[in-house]
Design an enzyme around this catalytic site. Sequence first.
Site, PDB file in Angstrom:
ATOM      1  N   GLY A 379      -5.499  22.271 -12.032  1.00  0.00           N
ATOM      2  CA  GLY A 379      -4.465  23.139 -12.577  1.00  0.00           C
ATOM      3  C   GLY A 379      -3.250  22.343 -12.987  1.00  0.00           C
ATOM      4  O   GLY A 379      -3.138  21.147 -12.696  1.00  0.00           O
ATOM      5  N   PRO A 380      -2.303  22.968 -13.640  1.00  0.00           N
ATOM      6  CA  PRO A 380      -1.092  22.271 -14.088  1.00  0.00           C
ATOM      7  C   PRO A 380      -0.227  21.847 -12.908  1.00  0.00           C
ATOM      8  O   PRO A 380      -0.418  22.323 -11.782  1.00  0.00           O
ATOM      9  CB  PRO A 380      -0.384  23.321 -14.961  1.00  0.00           C
ATOM     10  CG  PRO A 380      -0.964  24.628 -14.551  1.00  0.00           C
ATOM     11  CD  PRO A 380      -2.347  24.369 -14.071  1.00  0.00           C
ATOM     12  N   PRO A 381       0.726  20.957 -13.147  1.00  0.00           N
ATOM     13  CA  PRO A 381       1.602  20.508 -12.047  1.00  0.00           C
ATOM     14  C   PRO A 381       2.431  21.653 -11.485  1.00  0.00           C
ATOM     15  O   PRO A 381       2.871  22.543 -12.205  1.00  0.00           O
ATOM     16  CB  PRO A 381       2.505  19.465 -12.725  1.00  0.00           C
ATOM     17  CG  PRO A 381       1.782  19.044 -13.955  1.00  0.00           C
ATOM     18  CD  PRO A 381       1.013  20.235 -14.403  1.00  0.00           C
ATOM     19  N   GLY A 382       2.638  21.597 -10.168  1.00  0.00           N
ATOM     20  CA  GLY A 382       3.552  22.542  -9.539  1.00  0.00           C
ATOM     21  C   GLY A 382       2.970  23.882  -9.182  1.00  0.00           C
ATOM     22  O   GLY A 382       3.724  24.805  -8.863  1.00  0.00           O
ATOM     23  N   VAL A 383       1.613  24.038  -9.195  1.00  0.00           N
ATOM     24  CA  VAL A 383       1.033  25.342  -8.865  1.00  0.00           C
ATOM     25  C   VAL A 383       0.511  25.388  -7.433  1.00  0.00           C
ATOM     26  O   VAL A 383      -0.031  26.411  -7.005  1.00  0.00           O
ATOM     27  CB  VAL A 383      -0.098  25.713  -9.860  1.00  0.00           C
ATOM     28  CG1 VAL A 383       0.460  25.891 -11.246  1.00  0.00           C
ATOM     29  CG2 VAL A 383      -1.204  24.673  -9.836  1.00  0.00           C
ATOM     30  N   LYS A 385      -1.580  22.812  -5.673  1.00  0.00           N
ATOM     31  CA  LYS A 385      -2.897  22.240  -5.374  1.00  0.00           C
ATOM     32  C   LYS A 385      -2.871  21.439  -4.072  1.00  0.00           C
ATOM     33  O   LYS A 385      -3.723  21.608  -3.199  1.00  0.00           O
ATOM     34  CB  LYS A 385      -3.345  21.342  -6.530  1.00  0.00           C
ATOM     35  CG  LYS A 385      -3.464  22.049  -7.866  1.00  0.00           C
ATOM     36  CD  LYS A 385      -3.985  21.131  -8.943  1.00  0.00           C
ATOM     37  CE  LYS A 385      -3.025  20.007  -9.265  1.00  0.00           C
ATOM     38  NZ  LYS A 385      -1.741  20.473  -9.802  1.00  0.00           N
ATOM     39  N   THR A 386      -1.886  20.564  -3.946  1.00  0.00           N
ATOM     40  CA  THR A 386      -1.818  19.706  -2.761  1.00  0.00           C
ATOM     41  C   THR A 386      -1.566  20.521  -1.503  1.00  0.00           C
ATOM     42  O   THR A 386      -2.198  20.306  -0.464  1.00  0.00           O
ATOM     43  CB  THR A 386      -0.715  18.649  -2.950  1.00  0.00           C
ATOM     44  OG1 THR A 386      -0.964  17.909  -4.148  1.00  0.00           O
ATOM     45  CG2 THR A 386      -0.670  17.688  -1.776  1.00  0.00           C
ATOM     46  N   SER A 704      -9.909  24.979 -31.259  1.00  0.00           N
ATOM     47  CA  SER A 704      -9.368  26.331 -31.068  1.00  0.00           C
ATOM     48  C   SER A 704      -8.271  26.683 -32.062  1.00  0.00           C
ATOM     49  O   SER A 704      -7.840  27.836 -32.110  1.00  0.00           O
ATOM     50  CB  SER A 704      -8.837  26.483 -29.637  1.00  0.00           C
ATOM     51  OG  SER A 704      -7.768  25.585 -29.404  1.00  0.00           O
ATOM     52  N   LYS A 747      -3.529  30.206 -22.185  1.00  0.00           N
ATOM     53  CA  LYS A 747      -3.000  30.479 -23.522  1.00  0.00           C
ATOM     54  C   LYS A 747      -2.305  31.843 -23.573  1.00  0.00           C
ATOM     55  O   LYS A 747      -1.228  31.988 -24.172  1.00  0.00           O
ATOM     56  CB  LYS A 747      -4.128  30.417 -24.544  1.00  0.00           C
ATOM     57  CG  LYS A 747      -4.716  29.021 -24.743  1.00  0.00           C
ATOM     58  CD  LYS A 747      -5.906  29.054 -25.687  1.00  0.00           C
ATOM     59  CE  LYS A 747      -6.493  27.660 -25.879  1.00  0.00           C
ATOM     60  NZ  LYS A 747      -7.674  27.672 -26.759  1.00  0.00           N
TER      61      LYS A 747
END
Length: 799
Positions: A379-383, A385-386, A704, A747
């Site tokens: 996923g994108p940074p800051g969501v 994950k860690t 796309s 998107k």
Amino acid sequence: MTSPDTEFISILGAASDAETPAARISSRSLPEVLPILGLSDIVIFPGMVAPLLVETAQSIHLIDDVVGGDRLLGVALQKKPDAENPLPEDMHDIGCAARVLKMLKFPDNTVRVLVEGLWRIRMKEYEKDAPYLKAKIEVWKDIKEDSIELQALTRNAQSQFQEIIKLSPTMADQVKIAAINTEDPGALSDLIVVNLNLSLEERQSMLEMNSVKERLTRLLPLLNREHEVLTLSSKIQTDVASSMSKSQRDFFLREQMRAIQRELGEGDVAATEIKNLREQVERTPLPDDAKKVALQEVERLQQMSPAMAEYGVGRHYLDWILNLPWTKVTEDKINLNDAKRILDDQHFGLTKVKDRLLEFLAVIKLKKQIKGPILCLVGPPGVGKTSLGKSVADALGRKFARIALGGMRDEAEIRGHRRTYVGALPGRILHALRRAESRNPVILLDEIDKVGSDFRGDPASALLEVLDPAQNSTFTDHYLDLPFDLSRVLFITTANWLDPIHPALRDRLEVIELPGYTESEKLQIARRYLVPRQLEENGLTRSNFKIPDPALKRVIQDYTREAGVRQLEREIAALMRKAAFKIVSRNGDAKPLTLVPTDLKEYLGPVRIFSETAEQITENGIATGLAWTPVGGEILFIEATRMPGKGQLTLTGSLGEVMKESAQTALSYLRSQSKQLKIDLSDYGKYDLHIHVPAGATPKDGPSAGVTIVAALASLLLHRRVRSDTAMTGEISLRGRVLRVGGIKEKVLAASRFGMKQVILPEQNRADWNEVPAEVRQKLKVHFVQHISDLIALALCKK
């Protein structure tokens, strides 16, 4: 003419002991013409006695004539050392008149002579047609002055030379005696020059100086340099000798200590350590092969002295074997209700991700072993994950270790270095297990997509064994060189996107995608987690500073645009710092500070993000598309224009090959269907088309954008604007079909963030629409299309 070797000097000295050299000749008795002998590697000074080796026939002839006559000759340094029979122009003008004291002839047709320097001379004119060099000479007398300065220079030079003599144990006793008894400044300067370590050029320069004052002045820096070199050399020798003597002293003291301990019956310290190590190996629960290697290592250490470097290497290796958690495990405490509570407490939203993790924990509880897939949170940074990996460890009741893989390029970081290398260590996997003190921790491999490779190997290839449940039960670290069972370790990996991950490694991962957060989710995260954390970090409390939801919502809308919440936390931290300053500046006013939306400009500056559509479309040939990036979804504008030309198509904006092919496909379709679409192409060959995607410095690729390109071209050719509130995505085919694309959720979230009202998606992506959060689906009107003709009808405004 060269200076002979040491062996000849000793022979010459033995041969000359029986004779005493004649008294020194007065300068007035020197003849006007002297034979001149060229020297290649030595400069003769007045008062200097030196052996010379004569090899050429011309020079031997000269020596024979000199010895048969008055034994006087002139010696001078050659400008060209390699010239066997030098010419007048090959000689320096200043030399030295000398007297031959001894001559010896050897069977190899060479002659050794011992000469004594008498006076400086200058060669005025060389004679022609002589069998060897002869020259008219004049004595190059010393220029002396009876001054206090000259006396001071003489005493200074003599004092420094005495210091150099003390530091030079190899200097002959005759030199020491001569230095003490020489009072004449000129003779003293010549004596010093002869015994200093100077180059030929420096010696010749000193010979050419007939001013005694100038000579002594020039000597002083040379004496200082020589003194510094000798002082440093003496210090180095003293340090080396001291180090050697310390080692010998330590050795003797250890031997004495062992002897005393034997007399007292206390035993040897090294032997006691070996005994303790052997007992520790026997006591520690180790696999059979590890115990066998450990005992062999103890036997090797017993044969070594503790002072040996190899002893420390073996001791370090044994420590690693004994301190790894070969059998130590943490008991799982899996309660799905507690696990769900922990995940909900630490993370807001992410319902599907949490459900998949809970399913994973349920399987572990039933099966009691982990032989399933390796989870990869993408996923994108800051969501989060860690932090999700840490939450899984908390839910299982296991130890947690994190290994950052970002920027790793050395395979040895995973597998360790072989023990043959100096400073070798195990890899990060074994380091994490040793820190965790358990063989079944949760290990988070962070940023697995950032792993690189170079000449030192490919860490991704080393991870293949680590992350393969069928192989990692016998993982072998290069340093340990013993199999270690990793099958009970729960590995979780994180990545921003999957493309850079090695295909074989990606095949071993079960991917769980973490989408970006919606606006309402960010508001809840800020209220529950970010604001309390920043209040504590900035010394504030809820009683003296309050941020209502409307203010937080404005911060999210006007100052951040991201998939995660890192920038949002930075903005909240900035608010807290400003508030802390205001509270401290109020001089004891206890009234709580409440932030209202109108205060944000004062706290954070002017609005940075505008929630409405980034660009209001007012011209033909512009369309809004949706794009996926590793940090979340984005919108992009595609611009098309035409100009007089020859019907050519120009593409700009750092477009990849796939995107360029989409543009070609879009144009070909519109040209082929021009009649049905009512596009006038009668003057097509007179115009060029140009398609540009702004943000030209950012590379763009993928299929796309096909529907966006065809919409921009159709708008240009039909003279109808594209709707400003509509964004679209989808691949196109040459037959006009709109095909499925990926990243729909990201998107659509981007379309919502940028204030769009409608989105156009491929019919084949209808199922993906259900993955979009409900609040976003309520904001946007969606159109699913199967064909380009449907797209044009929806995207373009009516005339």
